[in-house]
Scaffold this motif. Structure first.
Motif, PDB file in Angstrom:
ATOM      1  N   UNK A 166      30.949 -17.941  27.133  1.00  0.00           N
ATOM      2  CA  UNK A 166      31.497 -19.310  28.160  1.00  0.00           C
ATOM      3  C   UNK A 166      32.224 -19.440  28.822  1.00  0.00           C
ATOM      4  N   UNK A 167      31.491 -20.276  30.167  1.00  0.00           N
ATOM      5  CA  UNK A 167      32.307 -20.722  31.003  1.00  0.00           C
ATOM      6  C   UNK A 167      32.353 -20.001  32.142  1.00  0.00           C
ATOM      7  N   UNK A 168      30.627 -19.128  32.291  1.00  0.00           N
ATOM      8  CA  UNK A 168      30.422 -18.431  33.630  1.00  0.00           C
ATOM      9  C   UNK A 168      30.286 -19.061  34.123  1.00  0.00           C
ATOM     10  N   UNK A 169      30.751 -20.102  34.207  1.00  0.00           N
ATOM     11  CA  UNK A 169      29.545 -21.086  35.335  1.00  0.00           C
ATOM     12  C   UNK A 169      30.872 -21.172  36.554  1.00  0.00           C
ATOM     13  N   UNK A 170      32.433 -21.284  35.705  1.00  0.00           N
ATOM     14  CA  UNK A 170      33.320 -21.503  37.087  1.00  0.00           C
ATOM     15  C   UNK A 170      33.825 -20.002  37.761  1.00  0.00           C
ATOM     16  N   UNK A 180      27.452  -9.617  15.809  1.00  0.00           N
ATOM     17  CA  UNK A 180      28.762 -10.296  15.281  1.00  0.00           C
ATOM     18  C   UNK A 180      29.459 -10.583  15.554  1.00  0.00           C
ATOM     19  N   UNK A 181      30.204 -10.244  17.073  1.00  0.00           N
ATOM     20  CA  UNK A 181      31.971  -9.857  17.002  1.00  0.00           C
ATOM     21  C   UNK A 181      31.104 -11.357  18.567  1.00  0.00           C
ATOM     22  N   UNK A 182      29.886 -12.021  18.259  1.00  0.00           N
ATOM     23  CA  UNK A 182      30.158 -12.532  19.739  1.00  0.00           C
ATOM     24  C   UNK A 182      29.689 -13.881  19.366  1.00  0.00           C
ATOM     25  N   UNK A 183      29.696 -15.102  20.434  1.00  0.00           N
ATOM     26  CA  UNK A 183      29.555 -15.996  19.835  1.00  0.00           C
ATOM     27  C   UNK A 183      29.447 -17.108  21.237  1.00  0.00           C
ATOM     28  N   UNK A 184      29.171 -18.380  20.985  1.00  0.00           N
ATOM     29  CA  UNK A 184      28.212 -19.027  22.809  1.00  0.00           C
ATOM     30  C   UNK A 184      29.221 -20.537  22.587  1.00  0.00           C
ATOM     31  N   UNK A 185      29.439 -20.672  23.607  1.00  0.00           N
ATOM     32  CA  UNK A 185      30.538 -22.110  23.635  1.00  0.00           C
ATOM     33  C   UNK A 185      29.698 -22.453  24.992  1.00  0.00           C
ATOM     34  N   UNK A 186      30.263 -24.182  24.772  1.00  0.00           N
ATOM     35  CA  UNK A 186      29.883 -24.370  26.159  1.00  0.00           C
ATOM     36  C   UNK A 186      30.855 -24.814  27.094  1.00  0.00           C
ATOM     37  N   UNK A 187      32.356 -24.875  26.826  1.00  0.00           N
ATOM     38  CA  UNK A 187      32.974 -25.475  27.361  1.00  0.00           C
ATOM     39  C   UNK A 187      32.590 -26.908  28.402  1.00  0.00           C
ATOM     40  N   UNK A 188      32.090 -27.242  27.694  1.00  0.00           N
ATOM     41  CA  UNK A 188      31.642 -28.785  28.286  1.00  0.00           C
ATOM     42  C   UNK A 188      33.339 -29.839  27.981  1.00  0.00           C
ATOM     43  N   UNK A 189      33.611 -30.573  28.828  1.00  0.00           N
ATOM     44  CA  UNK A 189      33.262 -30.842  30.219  1.00  0.00           C
ATOM     45  C   UNK A 189      33.311 -29.718  31.368  1.00  0.00           C
ATOM     46  N   UNK A 190      34.191 -28.925  31.360  1.00  0.00           N
ATOM     47  CA  UNK A 190      34.551 -28.861  32.691  1.00  0.00           C
ATOM     48  C   UNK A 190      33.377 -28.023  32.892  1.00  0.00           C
ATOM     49  N   UNK A 191      32.319 -27.212  31.925  1.00  0.00           N
ATOM     50  CA  UNK A 191      30.840 -26.717  32.959  1.00  0.00           C
ATOM     51  C   UNK A 191      29.774 -27.669  33.307  1.00  0.00           C
ATOM     52  N   UNK A 192      30.245 -28.996  32.411  1.00  0.00           N
ATOM     53  CA  UNK A 192      29.218 -30.271  33.139  1.00  0.00           C
ATOM     54  C   UNK A 192      28.428 -30.060  34.766  1.00  0.00           C
ATOM     55  N   UNK A 193      30.250 -29.714  35.118  1.00  0.00           N
ATOM     56  CA  UNK A 193      29.717 -29.781  36.729  1.00  0.00           C
ATOM     57  C   UNK A 193      29.030 -28.959  37.494  1.00  0.00           C
ATOM     58  N   UNK A 194      28.466 -27.439  36.967  1.00  0.00           N
ATOM     59  CA  UNK A 194      27.767 -26.405  37.042  1.00  0.00           C
ATOM     60  C   UNK A 194      25.906 -26.985  36.600  1.00  0.00           C
ATOM     61  N   UNK A 195      25.601 -27.345  35.412  1.00  0.00           N
ATOM     62  CA  UNK A 195      24.918 -27.638  34.309  1.00  0.00           C
ATOM     63  C   UNK A 195      25.142 -28.907  33.510  1.00  0.00           C
ATOM     64  N   UNK A 196      23.627 -28.732  33.167  1.00  0.00           N
ATOM     65  CA  UNK A 196      23.795 -29.714  31.279  1.00  0.00           C
ATOM     66  C   UNK A 196      23.952 -28.406  30.710  1.00  0.00           C
ATOM     67  N   UNK A 197      24.282 -29.523  29.438  1.00  0.00           N
ATOM     68  CA  UNK A 197      24.505 -29.186  27.914  1.00  0.00           C
ATOM     69  C   UNK A 197      23.310 -28.003  27.386  1.00  0.00           C
ATOM     70  N   UNK A 198      22.026 -29.179  28.035  1.00  0.00           N
ATOM     71  CA  UNK A 198      20.575 -28.116  27.673  1.00  0.00           C
ATOM     72  C   UNK A 198      19.600 -27.369  28.534  1.00  0.00           C
ATOM     73  N   UNK A 199      20.239 -26.628  30.223  1.00  0.00           N
ATOM     74  CA  UNK A 199      20.588 -26.529  30.217  1.00  0.00           C
ATOM     75  C   UNK A 199      20.719 -25.163  30.725  1.00  0.00           C
ATOM     76  N   UNK A 200      22.269 -25.273  30.148  1.00  0.00           N
ATOM     77  CA  UNK A 200      23.126 -24.368  29.853  1.00  0.00           C
ATOM     78  C   UNK A 200      22.180 -23.502  28.141  1.00  0.00           C
ATOM     79  N   UNK A 201      22.159 -24.143  26.858  1.00  0.00           N
ATOM     80  CA  UNK A 201      21.415 -23.032  26.244  1.00  0.00           C
ATOM     81  C   UNK A 201      20.308 -23.151  25.919  1.00  0.00           C
TER      82      UNK A 201
END
Length: 301
Positions: A218-222, A246-267
């Motif tokens: 998550x938060x790679x756009x930061x 099995x030891x990884x998961x995805x997260x949006x970090x919204x709304x912070x990462x909304x500064x850099x993309x839409x939720x749909x673009x990220x996922x």
């Protein structure tokens, strides 16, 4: 859009009727977020769900959002959860250096929505990046004494550090093998040069060898405000290669990462970058690892 059930493993809500010191400083100068004026507003559950759009969100993990009163924030998230079922769980803020930390941790047990705590440890030689003025908190005896209380209370720990601190994080995990540690933001890689890559990769290899650590991507756009699928690719795929799906998961970090993309673009990028993984592995990355790591029971309609 991915045709997958999704658990967003990292997002925030904001109610500006309560103070958030990090949103009250000088505009445009909040560490490395860039121009953060668009997120200096209420960001409530309906705002979040609007950003999620038509994705098949089945659960979400709310991470403390730097509120001045962390207990009041927990009470608010519990109330939102009770009314709407989302967020599914909450990771509360507790300073493990506080004199009242043991009592604070005990009080969190009164809130069924709480699964873990976060005490941000990011330190960097350049104060522009640092969240704390101390580089040694992770080895402070008081901090460690309070960290030792977490497992007995059924609490996990969201660990947020920079690549230069990942070897310290690996030692922490080895010292407390029964405590589940969730590494936030894939170890927060800052630089994109060859030396920075090697430091990040070597640190991630060290923490991946500790079985009680899972990685949150998550938060790679930061630190990559104009990210592309290709710029995310090495960090996402290397993390998955080291830890396994099995030891990884995805997260949006919204709304912070909304500064850099839409939720749909990220996922959409997460989807395309993992298209060659098996269906089982993709279910782990998009939902099952988060469900297990945060002990989430999804309510059936």
């Amino acid at each position: 859009m991915p045709d997958l059930e999704i658990v967003d493993a990292h997002h925030h809500l904001t109610d500006l009727s309560r103070p958030y010191p990090w949103l009250a400083g000088v505009e445009d100068s909040n560490r490395y977020h860039g121009d953060d004026r668009p997120i200096r507003r209420h960001y409530l559950l309906d705002d979040y769900l609007h950003d999620v759009g038509n994705l098949r969100l089945i659960a979400s993990v709310h991470i403390e959002n730097g509120a001045a009163d962390a207990l009041a924030e927990t009470q608010w998230i519990q109330a939102v959860h009770d009314e709407r079922t989302l967020p599914s769980v909450h990771v509360a803020h507790v300073s493990l250096l506080g004199a009242d930390t043991p009592a604070h941790l005990e009080r969190l047990g009164d809130y069924p929505v709480v699964r873990g705590i976060r005490d941000i440890l990011n330190w960097h030689p350049d104060p522009y990046y640092s969240h704390t003025s101390r580089s040694d908190i992770i080895s402070d005896p008081v901090w460690l004494g309070n960290f030792a209380r977490l497992n007995a209370l059924g609490l996990s720990f969201d660990l947020q550090v920079f690549p230069s601190q990942l070897n310290q994080a690996a030692k922490l995990a080895a010292r407390f093998p029964e405590t589940r540690i969730i590494l936030d933001h894939a170890g927060m890689p800052i630089g994109r040069d060859a030396d920075s890559w090697r430091e990040w990769r070597d640190g991630m290899r060290a923490v991946s060898q500790q079985p009680n650590i899972v990685a949150k991507i998550s938060a790679l756009g930061t630190n990559d405000h104009t990210w592309t699928q290709d710029s995310l690719r090495p960090f996402i795929l290397e993390t998955i290669d080291l830890f396994g799906p099995a030891r990884c998961m995805f997260g949006s970090n919204f709304p912070v990462d909304s500064l850099y993309s839409t939720f749909g673009d990220l996922y959409g990028a997460f989807d395309r970058l993992t298209v060659d993984f098996s269906p089982v592995e993709r279910r782990q990355l998009f939902a099952e690892t988060a469900l297990h790591s945060y002990d989430i029971a999804v309510r059936q309609p």
